[in-house]
Design a protein around this motif. Structure first.
Motif, mmCIF file in Angstrom:
data_model
loop_
_atom_site.group_PDB
_atom_site.id
_atom_site.type_symbol
_atom_site.label_atom_id
_atom_site.label_comp_id
_atom_site.label_asym_id
_atom_site.label_seq_id
_atom_site.Cartn_x
_atom_site.Cartn_y
_atom_site.Cartn_z
ATOM 1 N N PHE A 80 0.867 -1.173 0.000
ATOM 2 C CA PHE A 80 0.000 0.000 0.000
ATOM 3 C C PHE A 80 0.912 1.235 0.000
ATOM 4 O O PHE A 80 1.617 1.485 0.983
ATOM 5 N N LEU A 81 0.880 1.966 -1.095
ATOM 6 C CA LEU A 81 1.865 3.032 -1.323
ATOM 7 C C LEU A 81 1.246 4.418 -1.193
ATOM 8 O O LEU A 81 0.091 4.648 -1.567
ATOM 9 N N ASP A 82 2.062 5.345 -0.676
ATOM 10 C CA ASP A 82 1.601 6.730 -0.554
ATOM 11 C C ASP A 82 1.907 7.492 -1.837
ATOM 12 O O ASP A 82 2.336 6.911 -2.847
ATOM 13 N N GLN A 83 1.735 8.821 -1.834
ATOM 14 C CA GLN A 83 1.929 9.628 -3.043
ATOM 15 C C GLN A 83 3.375 9.648 -3.525
ATOM 16 O O GLN A 83 3.647 9.968 -4.686
ATOM 17 N N ASN A 84 4.303 9.246 -2.659
ATOM 18 C CA ASN A 84 5.717 9.188 -3.046
ATOM 19 C C ASN A 84 6.156 7.785 -3.449
ATOM 20 O O ASN A 84 7.338 7.545 -3.694
ATOM 21 N N GLY A 85 5.192 6.863 -3.494
ATOM 22 C CA GLY A 85 5.523 5.488 -3.857
ATOM 23 C C GLY A 85 6.156 4.703 -2.726
ATOM 24 O O GLY A 85 6.718 3.633 -2.943
ATOM 25 N N GLU A 86 6.048 5.220 -1.502
ATOM 26 C CA GLU A 86 6.610 4.548 -0.331
ATOM 27 C C GLU A 86 5.522 3.769 0.404
ATOM 28 O O GLU A 86 4.344 4.166 0.418
ATOM 29 N N GLU A 125 -2.377 5.773 -1.842
ATOM 30 C CA GLU A 125 -2.685 6.311 -3.171
ATOM 31 C C GLU A 125 -2.626 5.248 -4.259
ATOM 32 O O GLU A 125 -3.153 5.442 -5.355
ATOM 33 N N SER A 126 -1.981 4.120 -3.968
ATOM 34 C CA SER A 126 -1.950 3.025 -4.941
ATOM 35 C C SER A 126 -1.715 1.707 -4.220
ATOM 36 O O SER A 126 -1.199 1.685 -3.098
ATOM 37 N N ILE A 127 -2.100 0.624 -4.885
ATOM 38 C CA ILE A 127 -1.998 -0.709 -4.286
ATOM 39 C C ILE A 127 -1.313 -1.651 -5.261
ATOM 40 O O ILE A 127 -1.680 -1.724 -6.441
ATOM 41 N N GLU A 128 -0.308 -2.365 -4.757
ATOM 42 C CA GLU A 128 0.385 -3.382 -5.557
ATOM 43 C C GLU A 128 0.107 -4.738 -4.926
ATOM 44 O O GLU A 128 0.610 -5.045 -3.844
#
Length: 381
Positions: A153-159, A172-175
């Protein structure tokens, strides 16, 4: 005479296992030759692991996992005798008893340890899971559990976001491609006896957040985070985790299991009774004794005594229910298959005294003896 004992624990007083022993002793005092089957029960919450392991001849596994406050805690789960089914109470890894009152804060508590228990059981060969929801100190929508299984589960910085309910609004995104591949081979049956959606005025935060330590402002923040998370899941994975009844259970763990892990949310007592094969024990049975701490309106909503009575009714076996107390208001239990209900409290005493384990043991034994004595009297006539 064959008697099946199938009681829940008397919460805060005596376990279903010890209560069953007391009832068994009461039967033996009247009928030493009785065939007695003890099936200690639980409805998916506290005591489910011990009850199912006892009934199925399985074993208890202990595992150190990440607790709700991100510290290490000792948790346990059960494995059936064939080694294929794991029984997990989520409260073992993220339960309220693991959090001191002054540290209760669902913005910070995590379900990560639940995922660690699942992985440990997978390592041991389990592919069928029975999950007991209830008693969690969390409101993270199961994100911590899914992180332990490999979902990112990633934030706006991809962290990767931090643990706890506070992270939901930052996702902000899910892998999901990195989830442990063995999870695809697993079947999850989830004991869930609430119908709350994930968010909203009847959702996880508003209904259950306060008892987990959330302030009014924190409830608002948590609910907003849950909605944001559900929106991201819908956008990225085309998955609706909001509307399914029970998705708000255990701080949103219901949504994680039903959505990400394709779990079936089911009645806790029905799931437990199926797992222990209750119906098989009713063959040739003359009487079922069930019970719980309090028989009231909640009992008729799917608690252990009514679940047991419904199965016994199919086999025309009479059911006696024992309890510490009986609420007579809107009493419906006789119509639901229970032949008779009896309080085990024999004399005026304080609630504190009545709930002492030794007092309850003695009262269960005595009341059972009187019930069996009465039945024997009429049978012999």
């Amino acid at each position: 005479m064959k008697v099946v004992i199938a009681i829940d624990s008397f919460k805060g007083s005596i376990s279903s296992i010890d209560g069953s022993r007391a009832i068994s002793e009461g039967i033996r005092e009247v009928d030493p030759d009785a065939e007695i089957v003890m099936l200690p029960l639980a409805d998916g919450g506290e005591g489910t692991v011990d009850a199912v392991v006892q009934a199925t001849g399985g074993q208890v596994i202990e595992k150190e996992v990440t607790g709700p406050l991100h510290n290490r805690v000792q948790a346990k789960y059960g494995v059936t005798e064939d080694g294929k089914t794991a029984i997990i109470e989520v409260a073992q890894a993220c339960g309220l008893p693991l959090v001191p009152d002054y540290e209760k804060n669902p913005l910070k508590t995590t379900t990560y340890g639940v995922g660690e228990l699942i992985l440990d059981a997978i390592e041991k060969g389990c592919r069928h899971f029975v999950i007991g929801l209830g008693g969690s100190a969390t409101n993270d929508a199961g994100v911590g559990m899914l992180q332990a299984l490999g979902v990112q589960f990633l934030d706006q910085n991809g962290e990767e976001v931090e643990l706890g309910g506070q992270a939901l609004g930052k996702i902000e995104s899910i892998e999901s491609n990195n989830i442990d591949s063995r999870v695809d081979d697993c079947v999850f049956q989830v004991a869930c006896d609430v119908n709350n959606p994930l968010y909203g005025e009847n959702g996880a935060a508003y209904i259950f957040g306060p008892q987990k330590g959330a302030t009014e402002n924190q409830v608002v923040a948590l609910d907003k985070g849950l909605k944001h998370f559900a929106d991201v899941v819908k956008r990225d994975l085309n998955m609706d985790i909001y509307s399914k009844p029970g998705s708000g259970a255990a701080g949103g763990l219901g949504a994680a299991f039903s959505g990400f892990l394709k779990g079936e949310l089911e009645s806790g007592i029905h799931l437990t009774l199926d797992l222990i094969k209750m119906e098989e024990y009713l063959e040739g049975c003359d009487l079922v004794i069930t019970g719980e701490g309090m028989l009231d309106g909640q009992t008729s909503m799917g608690k252990v005594p009514v679940g047991v009575a419904k199965i016994a009714q199919k086999h025309n076996v009479p059911v006696v229910a024992l309890a510490g107390g009986i609420n007579q208001e809107n009493f419906q239990l006789n119509e639901l298959g229970i032949s008779g209900c009896f309080s085990v409290v024999q004399a005026p005493m304080s609630l504190k005294e009545a709930m002492k384990r030794d007092v309850t043991y003695k009262n269960l034994k005595f009341t059972t003896r009187q019930v069996i004595q009465t039945i024997r009297h009429f049978v012999q006539k």
